[in-house]
Design a protein around this motif. Sequence first.
Motif, mmCIF file in Angstrom:
data_model
loop_
_atom_site.group_PDB
_atom_site.id
_atom_site.type_symbol
_atom_site.label_atom_id
_atom_site.label_comp_id
_atom_site.label_asym_id
_atom_site.label_seq_id
_atom_site.Cartn_x
_atom_site.Cartn_y
_atom_site.Cartn_z
ATOM 1 N N PRO A 225 0.812 -1.219 0.000
ATOM 2 C CA PRO A 225 0.000 0.000 0.000
ATOM 3 C C PRO A 225 0.847 1.271 0.000
ATOM 4 O O PRO A 225 1.859 1.352 0.699
ATOM 5 N N THR A 226 0.434 2.237 -0.816
ATOM 6 C CA THR A 226 1.120 3.528 -0.839
ATOM 7 C C THR A 226 0.141 4.620 -1.251
ATOM 8 O O THR A 226 -0.857 4.351 -1.922
ATOM 9 N N THR A 227 0.459 5.842 -0.849
ATOM 10 C CA THR A 227 -0.282 7.021 -1.303
ATOM 11 C C THR A 227 0.604 7.907 -2.180
ATOM 12 O O THR A 227 0.156 8.943 -2.662
ATOM 13 N N ASP A 228 1.836 7.493 -2.393
ATOM 14 C CA ASP A 228 2.824 8.295 -3.121
ATOM 15 C C ASP A 228 2.491 8.334 -4.617
ATOM 16 O O ASP A 228 2.480 7.298 -5.289
ATOM 17 N N SER A 229 2.251 9.517 -5.148
ATOM 18 C CA SER A 229 1.826 9.669 -6.542
ATOM 19 C C SER A 229 2.897 9.191 -7.524
ATOM 20 O O SER A 229 2.579 8.585 -8.552
ATOM 21 N N THR A 230 4.167 9.441 -7.216
ATOM 22 C CA THR A 230 5.255 9.014 -8.099
ATOM 23 C C THR A 230 5.338 7.497 -8.165
ATOM 24 O O THR A 230 5.482 6.906 -9.248
ATOM 25 N N VAL A 231 5.214 6.855 -7.023
ATOM 26 C CA VAL A 231 5.257 5.389 -6.959
ATOM 27 C C VAL A 231 4.062 4.788 -7.699
ATOM 28 O O VAL A 231 4.203 3.814 -8.447
ATOM 29 N N LEU A 232 2.893 5.372 -7.508
ATOM 30 C CA LEU A 232 1.685 4.849 -8.155
ATOM 31 C C LEU A 232 1.784 4.957 -9.682
ATOM 32 O O LEU A 232 1.352 4.057 -10.400
ATOM 33 N N LYS A 233 2.371 6.036 -10.165
ATOM 34 C CA LYS A 233 2.557 6.174 -11.616
ATOM 35 C C LYS A 233 3.554 5.137 -12.131
ATOM 36 O O LYS A 233 3.315 4.493 -13.155
ATOM 37 N N GLU A 234 4.652 4.967 -11.416
ATOM 38 C CA GLU A 234 5.659 3.982 -11.822
ATOM 39 C C GLU A 234 5.055 2.583 -11.890
ATOM 40 O O GLU A 234 5.326 1.810 -12.812
ATOM 41 N N ARG A 235 4.230 2.251 -10.914
ATOM 42 C CA ARG A 235 3.601 0.928 -10.885
ATOM 43 C C ARG A 235 2.605 0.773 -12.038
ATOM 44 O O ARG A 235 2.533 -0.298 -12.649
ATOM 45 N N LEU A 236 1.874 1.820 -12.329
ATOM 46 C CA LEU A 236 0.897 1.739 -13.416
ATOM 47 C C LEU A 236 1.603 1.586 -14.764
ATOM 48 O O LEU A 236 1.094 0.915 -15.665
ATOM 49 N N GLN A 237 2.778 2.207 -14.897
ATOM 50 C CA GLN A 237 3.539 2.087 -16.146
ATOM 51 C C GLN A 237 3.978 0.640 -16.403
ATOM 52 O O GLN A 237 4.165 0.238 -17.543
ATOM 53 N N LYS A 238 4.127 -0.133 -15.343
ATOM 54 C CA LYS A 238 4.547 -1.539 -15.474
ATOM 55 C C LYS A 238 3.365 -2.490 -15.651
ATOM 56 O O LYS A 238 3.557 -3.671 -15.933
ATOM 57 N N GLN A 239 2.149 -1.963 -15.490
ATOM 58 C CA GLN A 239 0.991 -2.852 -15.387
ATOM 59 C C GLN A 239 0.672 -3.605 -16.672
ATOM 60 O O GLN A 239 0.258 -4.761 -16.633
ATOM 61 N N MET A 240 0.849 -2.974 -17.819
ATOM 62 C CA MET A 240 0.431 -3.589 -19.077
ATOM 63 C C MET A 240 1.242 -4.846 -19.399
ATOM 64 O O MET A 240 0.747 -5.784 -20.018
#
Length: 294
Positions: A225-240
Amino acid sequence: MTVKTAWVFPGQGSQKLGMGADLLETEVGQAKFAQAAEILGWSVPETCQGDEEKLSQTLYTQPSLYVIESILVDLLRHGSQSPDLVAGHSLGEYVALYAAGVLDFTTGLKLVKRRAELMNQAAGGTMAALMGFKREDLLAKIAETPDVVLANDNSAAQVVISGTPEAVDEVLSAVKTKRSVKLKVSGAFHSHLMAPAAAEFSQILEEIEFHEAKVPVLSNVEPIPTTDSTVLKERLQKQMTGSVRWLEISLELPNQGINRVVEVGPGQVLTGLIKRTCEGLELVNISSVADLAT
């Protein structure tokens, strides 16, 4: 006992013909459907009430689910409901980010629209669901077979593999299962075969502003779990190209003190998976205005 609630959002495969019809009876629904039509160039309600084959196409499935689940989020908020944590399965992660305040509705929908277009163009691969298998045997066979990966680790007894048709067939023929079924998808989603689409999508994501999350988000590729916007973007970039680690997400819920899980969207896929993974959680499904009333 303090009630801590997680909202979880289903992805592609949960769509149902007729979903979201009663949301048109609400002001929130009417406004959001109108906004969506301007962005998409087609009507979500008409598509969801129309032809099942069209609705099952990635181009239409993903935006439709995003819009309907986002409206349900708004209606829950209007009823003074709020989560302590959010997570979404594949496409559902975009709704989780909306629910957490990381993305606004229109930004999220524009991303989902482009994601659906890129994924729809990524032909040549396939996916298959496996139920009832020896995990060590499956993982060993995947490890020795090029061009196939564990795409969705949904529960101890249900996974989805993704790759070239030949590689997927090789795994299916070698691993004993209670049941296996090929999925009706246009490509090998959540695998390295999506790399060209993911690279293009990553450039689009770079230009989008992510806000700090108001509640922690459990991401598909890293269920911490995180609320960090930078981390959330990085994770979403790897999702596909990355695996959907839903089993780990489910196991993390009680670790975070969650004792109530609300699946927001059509069907009961996620609560079904969570029920088989975690004991003692209260499971609720919200897919209509009637569900909200109860």
